[in-house]
Scaffold this motif. Sequence first.
Motif, PDB file in Angstrom:
ATOM      1  N   ALA A   3      58.468 -15.705  -9.656  1.00 30.47           N
ATOM      2  CA  ALA A   3      58.023 -16.265 -10.928  1.00 30.47           C
ATOM      3  C   ALA A   3      56.875 -15.413 -11.435  1.00 30.47           C
ATOM      4  CB  ALA A   3      57.558 -17.717 -10.745  1.00 30.47           C
ATOM      5  N   ARG A   4      56.712 -15.392 -12.775  1.00 34.62           N
ATOM      6  CA  ARG A   4      55.628 -14.609 -13.344  1.00 34.62           C
ATOM      7  C   ARG A   4      54.304 -14.999 -12.715  1.00 34.62           C
ATOM      8  NH1 ARG A   4      57.127 -14.129 -19.624  1.00 34.62           N
ATOM      9  NH2 ARG A   4      58.158 -16.047 -19.089  1.00 34.62           N
ATOM     10  N   GLY A   5      53.528 -13.996 -12.263  1.00 39.99           N
ATOM     11  CA  GLY A   5      52.243 -14.265 -11.655  1.00 39.99           C
ATOM     12  C   GLY A   5      52.325 -14.618 -10.186  1.00 39.99           C
ATOM     13  N   ARG A   6      53.531 -14.574  -9.586  1.00 36.60           N
ATOM     14  CA  ARG A   6      53.657 -14.963  -8.183  1.00 36.60           C
ATOM     15  C   ARG A   6      54.423 -13.893  -7.400  1.00 36.60           C
ATOM     16  NH1 ARG A   6      55.901 -20.446  -6.948  1.00 36.60           N
ATOM     17  NH2 ARG A   6      54.152 -20.739  -5.552  1.00 36.60           N
ATOM     18  N   ASP A 124      64.982 -19.513 -15.473  1.00 36.40           N
ATOM     19  CA  ASP A 124      64.826 -20.807 -16.127  1.00 36.40           C
ATOM     20  C   ASP A 124      63.344 -21.092 -16.368  1.00 36.40           C
ATOM     21  OD1 ASP A 124      65.636 -23.118 -17.311  1.00 36.40           O
ATOM     22  OD2 ASP A 124      66.041 -24.207 -15.465  1.00 36.40           O
ATOM     23  N   ASP A 125      62.661 -20.159 -17.034  1.00 36.40           N
ATOM     24  CA  ASP A 125      61.248 -20.338 -17.342  1.00 36.40           C
ATOM     25  C   ASP A 125      61.067 -21.483 -18.335  1.00 36.40           C
ATOM     26  OD1 ASP A 125      60.499 -18.231 -15.726  1.00 36.40           O
ATOM     27  OD2 ASP A 125      60.600 -16.760 -17.345  1.00 36.40           O
ATOM     28  N   PHE A 149      54.239  -4.094 -30.215  1.00 34.74           N
ATOM     29  CA  PHE A 149      54.872  -3.229 -31.214  1.00 34.74           C
ATOM     30  C   PHE A 149      54.593  -3.713 -32.635  1.00 34.74           C
ATOM     31  CE2 PHE A 149      57.663  -3.108 -27.414  1.00 34.74           C
ATOM     32  CZ  PHE A 149      57.473  -1.780 -27.073  1.00 34.74           C
ATOM     33  N   GLY A 150      53.838  -4.805 -32.756  1.00 31.64           N
ATOM     34  CA  GLY A 150      53.524  -5.349 -34.069  1.00 31.64           C
ATOM     35  C   GLY A 150      54.541  -6.324 -34.602  1.00 31.64           C
ATOM     36  N   ASP A 151      55.532  -6.684 -33.794  1.00 29.59           N
ATOM     37  CA  ASP A 151      56.562  -7.613 -34.250  1.00 29.59           C
ATOM     38  C   ASP A 151      56.123  -9.060 -33.998  1.00 29.59           C
ATOM     39  OD1 ASP A 151      58.327  -5.547 -34.966  1.00 29.59           O
ATOM     40  OD2 ASP A 151      58.991  -5.338 -32.883  1.00 29.59           O
ATOM     41  N   PRO A 152      56.590 -10.015 -34.814  1.00 32.87           N
ATOM     42  CA  PRO A 152      56.206 -11.418 -34.636  1.00 32.87           C
ATOM     43  C   PRO A 152      56.639 -11.943 -33.260  1.00 32.87           C
ATOM     44  CG  PRO A 152      57.239 -11.088 -36.775  1.00 32.87           C
ATOM     45  CD  PRO A 152      57.447  -9.819 -36.000  1.00 32.87           C
ATOM     46  N   ALA A 153      55.785 -12.778 -32.662  1.00 27.25           N
ATOM     47  CA  ALA A 153      56.071 -13.375 -31.364  1.00 27.25           C
ATOM     48  C   ALA A 153      55.515 -14.797 -31.341  1.00 27.25           C
ATOM     49  CB  ALA A 153      55.465 -12.546 -30.236  1.00 27.25           C
ATOM     50  N   ILE A 154      56.180 -15.655 -30.589  1.00 27.55           N
ATOM     51  CA  ILE A 154      55.801 -17.066 -30.508  1.00 27.55           C
ATOM     52  C   ILE A 154      55.538 -17.428 -29.054  1.00 27.55           C
ATOM     53  CG2 ILE A 154      56.488 -19.451 -30.949  1.00 27.55           C
ATOM     54  CD1 ILE A 154      56.198 -17.903 -33.506  1.00 27.55           C
ATOM     55  N   LEU A 155      54.366 -17.995 -28.768  1.00 29.67           N
ATOM     56  CA  LEU A 155      54.124 -18.621 -27.471  1.00 29.67           C
ATOM     57  C   LEU A 155      54.723 -20.017 -27.561  1.00 29.67           C
ATOM     58  CD1 LEU A 155      52.792 -18.852 -24.663  1.00 29.67           C
ATOM     59  CD2 LEU A 155      50.694 -19.575 -25.829  1.00 29.67           C
ATOM     60  N   THR A 156      55.650 -20.319 -26.664  1.00 28.98           N
ATOM     61  CA  THR A 156      56.425 -21.548 -26.779  1.00 28.98           C
ATOM     62  C   THR A 156      56.706 -22.132 -25.400  1.00 28.98           C
ATOM     63  OG1 THR A 156      58.521 -22.444 -27.675  1.00 28.98           O
ATOM     64  CG2 THR A 156      58.579 -20.223 -26.794  1.00 28.98           C
ATOM     65  N   HIS A 157      56.983 -23.429 -25.361  1.00 30.21           N
ATOM     66  CA  HIS A 157      57.345 -24.045 -24.083  1.00 30.21           C
ATOM     67  C   HIS A 157      58.412 -25.115 -24.300  1.00 30.21           C
ATOM     68  CE1 HIS A 157      55.079 -27.761 -24.907  1.00 30.21           C
ATOM     69  NE2 HIS A 157      54.036 -27.026 -25.250  1.00 30.21           N
ATOM     70  N   ALA A 158      59.102 -25.446 -23.224  1.00 32.36           N
ATOM     71  CA  ALA A 158      60.179 -26.427 -23.284  1.00 32.36           C
ATOM     72  C   ALA A 158      59.620 -27.822 -23.578  1.00 32.36           C
ATOM     73  CB  ALA A 158      60.951 -26.438 -21.971  1.00 32.36           C
ATOM     74  N   ARG A 178      45.595 -23.246 -17.438  1.00 35.76           N
ATOM     75  CA  ARG A 178      47.026 -23.505 -17.319  1.00 35.76           C
ATOM     76  C   ARG A 178      47.811 -22.364 -17.979  1.00 35.76           C
ATOM     77  NH1 ARG A 178      49.401 -25.557 -13.802  1.00 35.76           N
ATOM     78  NH2 ARG A 178      48.805 -27.740 -14.086  1.00 35.76           N
ATOM     79  N   LYS A 179      48.108 -21.359 -17.170  1.00 33.38           N
ATOM     80  CA  LYS A 179      48.913 -20.235 -17.632  1.00 33.38           C
ATOM     81  C   LYS A 179      50.406 -20.575 -17.561  1.00 33.38           C
ATOM     82  CE  LYS A 179      45.814 -16.396 -16.384  1.00 33.38           C
ATOM     83  NZ  LYS A 179      44.587 -17.145 -16.068  1.00 33.38           N
ATOM     84  N   GLY A 180      51.214 -19.792 -18.277  1.00 28.49           N
ATOM     85  CA  GLY A 180      52.653 -20.016 -18.245  1.00 28.49           C
ATOM     86  C   GLY A 180      53.252 -19.839 -16.867  1.00 28.49           C
ATOM     87  N   GLY A 181      52.715 -18.892 -16.102  1.00 27.62           N
ATOM     88  CA  GLY A 181      53.225 -18.643 -14.763  1.00 27.62           C
ATOM     89  C   GLY A 181      52.854 -19.713 -13.763  1.00 27.62           C
ATOM     90  N   HIS A 182      52.020 -20.669 -14.178  1.00 29.91           N
ATOM     91  CA  HIS A 182      51.610 -21.769 -13.303  1.00 29.91           C
ATOM     92  C   HIS A 182      52.492 -22.998 -13.482  1.00 29.91           C
ATOM     93  CE1 HIS A 182      47.219 -20.044 -13.461  1.00 29.91           C
ATOM     94  NE2 HIS A 182      48.078 -19.226 -12.897  1.00 29.91           N
ATOM     95  N   VAL A 183      53.500 -22.900 -14.349  1.00 29.50           N
ATOM     96  CA  VAL A 183      54.424 -24.011 -14.605  1.00 29.50           C
ATOM     97  C   VAL A 183      55.764 -23.639 -13.993  1.00 29.50           C
ATOM     98  CG1 VAL A 183      55.498 -25.463 -16.370  1.00 29.50           C
ATOM     99  CG2 VAL A 183      53.211 -24.509 -16.756  1.00 29.50           C
ATOM    100  N   LEU A 184      56.171 -24.345 -12.952  1.00 28.36           N
ATOM    101  CA  LEU A 184      57.342 -23.973 -12.170  1.00 28.36           C
ATOM    102  C   LEU A 184      58.451 -25.010 -12.315  1.00 28.36           C
ATOM    103  CD1 LEU A 184      55.536 -22.909  -8.855  1.00 28.36           C
ATOM    104  CD2 LEU A 184      55.958 -21.539 -10.914  1.00 28.36           C
ATOM    105  N   HIS A 185      59.669 -24.522 -12.500  1.00 29.61           N
ATOM    106  CA  HIS A 185      60.851 -25.387 -12.529  1.00 29.61           C
ATOM    107  C   HIS A 185      61.530 -25.258 -11.175  1.00 29.61           C
ATOM    108  CE1 HIS A 185      64.401 -26.937 -15.181  1.00 29.61           C
ATOM    109  NE2 HIS A 185      64.011 -27.801 -14.260  1.00 29.61           N
ATOM    110  N   GLY A 186      61.284 -26.236 -10.301  1.00 28.54           N
ATOM    111  CA  GLY A 186      61.769 -26.157  -8.938  1.00 28.54           C
ATOM    112  C   GLY A 186      63.282 -26.250  -8.830  1.00 28.54           C
ATOM    113  N   THR A 187      63.803 -25.788  -7.702  1.00 35.46           N
ATOM    114  CA  THR A 187      65.249 -25.878  -7.452  1.00 35.46           C
ATOM    115  C   THR A 187      65.707 -27.325  -7.322  1.00 35.46           C
ATOM    116  OG1 THR A 187      64.818 -25.592  -5.084  1.00 35.46           O
ATOM    117  CG2 THR A 187      65.379 -23.618  -6.339  1.00 35.46           C
TER     118      THR A 187
END
Length: 281
Positions: A3-6, A124-125, A149-158, A178-187
């Motif tokens: 996972a990101r950050g792990r 499944d982030d 690159f200067g293109d539009p981007a959205i920080l978003t969550h489920a 609370r970073k995005g990589g700290h939110v885990l969708h377990g098996t």
Amino acid sequence: MSARGRTVSAERKSAAEVLPTDPAAIELVARGRLEVEGRLVDASNTTLFCAVSRAGVEAKCVYKPVSGERELWDFPDGTLAGREVATYLVSEAAGLHVVPPTVFRDGPLGPGMVQLWVDTKDGDDLVDVLAPREVPPGWRRVLRARDRFGDPAILTHADHPGVRLLAALDVVINNADRKGGHVLHGTDDRVYGVDHGICLHTENKLRTVLWGWIGEPLPEEAIEAFRLTRSALRNRLGEELAEHITRAEIKALEGRLEGLLTEPVFPAPGSEWRVIPWPAF
């Protein structure tokens, strides 16, 4: 799993999965034998990836020794490891079970925090930065920005019930990271939060990527959970927390609980501090 950050800097050995909801998991991380297998290279403090075994059962865990903590001027009291354990105790008292089993114990590099490793669903982030056209239907948009690159981007969550409960807990524990990589969708299809070393301060420091429900009512499950927490805080929970955080911080926790039970809505960001962690993942 990565996972990101792990990211782990050593090859993992196979082991039967022990789920965070397994009643034996807390005893395993508390009393099992620790064997260091690698290091989470993206962590800012010493964070070791370990095998933990006891009575023929083996699992993976994270071990953060106090000796590897960097001092933080705005969190001078106690230890970061202790704050991680305190957050687990609050989650359990609330009956939310959104923090993996976490204990304070001795280890190969001295006392520290040991937490059960959570295997996640690949690809499944629950939090992401996406181009506007790529945001899935129903996801909550938190921040509009531009990528490198200067293109539009959205920080978003489920808009996931488990993420919503985790966001509510973050308000109570005053999570400053609370970073995005700290939110885990377990098996096991449950949502877990990790990395709670800078929580439970007396001053408002809520920094999170989970701002998607501003002004909306808290879920009924969270309201009932916080009633349970308030009751527990006046009994055994308060005594347990006093081993890890200050009396003033316990009092501030009680104040946040009272505030949310009086006005059970997700708060808006403040204007006195940075409200999204950097980096966001």
